[in-house]
Write a protein that holds these residues in place. Sequence first.
Motif, short mmCIF file in Angstrom:
data_model
loop_
_atom_site.label_atom_id
_atom_site.label_comp_id
_atom_site.label_asym_id
_atom_site.label_seq_id
_atom_site.Cartn_x
_atom_site.Cartn_y
_atom_site.Cartn_z
N UNK A 1 -11.28 5.71 -2.09
CA UNK A 1 -11.06 6.01 -0.77
C UNK A 1 -9.94 4.97 -0.20
N UNK A 2 -9.49 5.22 0.95
CA UNK A 2 -8.33 4.48 1.69
C UNK A 2 -8.68 3.12 1.93
N UNK B 1 0.92 -1.23 0.00
CA UNK B 1 -0.10 -0.17 -0.08
C UNK B 1 0.84 1.11 0.16
N UNK B 2 0.23 2.28 -0.78
CA UNK B 2 0.90 3.58 -0.46
C UNK B 2 0.43 4.06 0.86
N UNK B 3 1.20 4.43 1.85
CA UNK B 3 0.86 4.64 3.35
C UNK B 3 1.31 6.00 3.68
N UNK B 4 0.18 6.43 3.95
CA UNK B 4 0.05 7.95 4.29
C UNK B 4 0.01 8.13 6.12
N UNK B 5 0.85 8.69 6.76
CA UNK B 5 0.78 8.76 8.16
C UNK B 5 0.47 10.11 8.38
N UNK B 6 -0.70 10.29 9.47
CA UNK B 6 -0.89 11.56 10.18
C UNK B 6 -0.45 11.66 11.58
N UNK B 7 -0.04 12.84 12.03
CA UNK B 7 0.41 12.65 13.51
C UNK B 7 0.14 14.17 14.01
N UNK C 1 -4.20 1.88 -0.93
CA UNK C 1 -3.72 2.90 -0.26
C UNK C 1 -4.11 2.71 1.37
N UNK C 2 -3.40 3.09 2.14
CA UNK C 2 -3.33 2.81 3.82
C UNK C 2 -3.25 4.16 4.65
#
Length: 420
Positions: free
Chosen positions: A300-301, A77-83, A269-270
């Motif tokens: 969507x993810x 997966x293309x991994x998007x991280x939010x923080x 996507x993740x």
Amino acid sequence: MPTPKATTRRPRAPKKGTAPKVSSPRKAFETARTVHPVGITGKERPHDIITNMFPAYVGRQERTAFELMRRSITEDCCTFLTMSGAMTPAGLHQSCLIPLLDRGLIDCITTTGANLYHDAHRIIGHRIREIEPNAGDLQYRLARIIRIYDLGFWEETLLETDKLFSAILQKPEFQKKMTTPELHYLLGKNIARIEDALGVTSPSLLSTAYRYGVPIFVGAVQDGSIFLNIVKLKRLLGPAFKLEIDVNDDVFEMGAMQRHCFGALGKPMAIWILGGGVPKNYTLQGEPLLDQILSVPTHGFDIDVQFCVDPVDNGALSSCPAGEGHTWGKVSAESVATGSVYVHSDVTAVFPWLTYALLSDPRIHRRHRRLYDAREKAVASLQAEVEKRRKKLMPTLDFPLPKEKPGKMAKKKAKTKKKR
């Protein structure tokens, strides 16, 4: 008058020698995992502990998160991280994010300006220390100690960091309009040079993301001290200081980056959400932008993992689960059914352990995707899709607004004119 007999009958006991009929829920129950962990010996691998010793409650949420994070990697997966929250002062980037970036497991980051600003303190020699949160804030203020719950640093730390960013932001490459990924890429490039010059052995999040081509978005860029120094520079230097953040292009670029992942790259996507806040929504809103606003198909993810302490029933966006996000088109139906978990816990208490469990497997790594290098191509591709739909989109610009009625003052003036 006699009391009427109750009409509700008890279910009949099965006849001797016959088994009761098994309903569908019972069949599903019979195939569910049995809760029977064995005793911990201290010789287990982290993977064995997390998959076998966390069968219930928040522990099971944690186990599910681990399984979905592994899926994000094994399914490429293309991994998007939010923080969100003060995670860099707490060192979470050093303990978890940078090792994950080193292994190529995170492709895009959305965070707060504060996390990037506070990360720079250590680079120029300042320290963040553990302090007692109940020692008295009046005393801390007199001592010029800044407190973030149980962390503290000298006020001079802020003043020196302001000087650092002010000096960098005056460089020629910053004197133009840009998006937050470009801003943070250029900042990371300059911070990386400083780290090399000073012999820094623990690099910052900015410089690491720069080296691996990982774009960093900040959804509320004006809500952070890096931007406060941009304000200062603009007021002091006037027209000579030309840096502007284009929030319009910034939002478009996030949508373009996501479309590039599931479109051009053809990858699922993740999203891994640490906390909630603006970073969470800023990343998730890329899908409604594409589908509802620009009429560009999306889905969507596919995997949604969140760690947050907020309750889900007070309407706060920080805590809204994947199902609620699905109604907005932010995550896919598959994510709601099989690819989502909300871990109701503090990020700092859980995420380091999950990172350890992941990285203890040497097979968990992949080539760096370097999404930053594809940003111009991704933006141009999405713009082309918008142009294809121009005729369809133009009617969405109009709405039958009601005509304004003349106010009391206008009526009074009209009467005065008639009298004259």
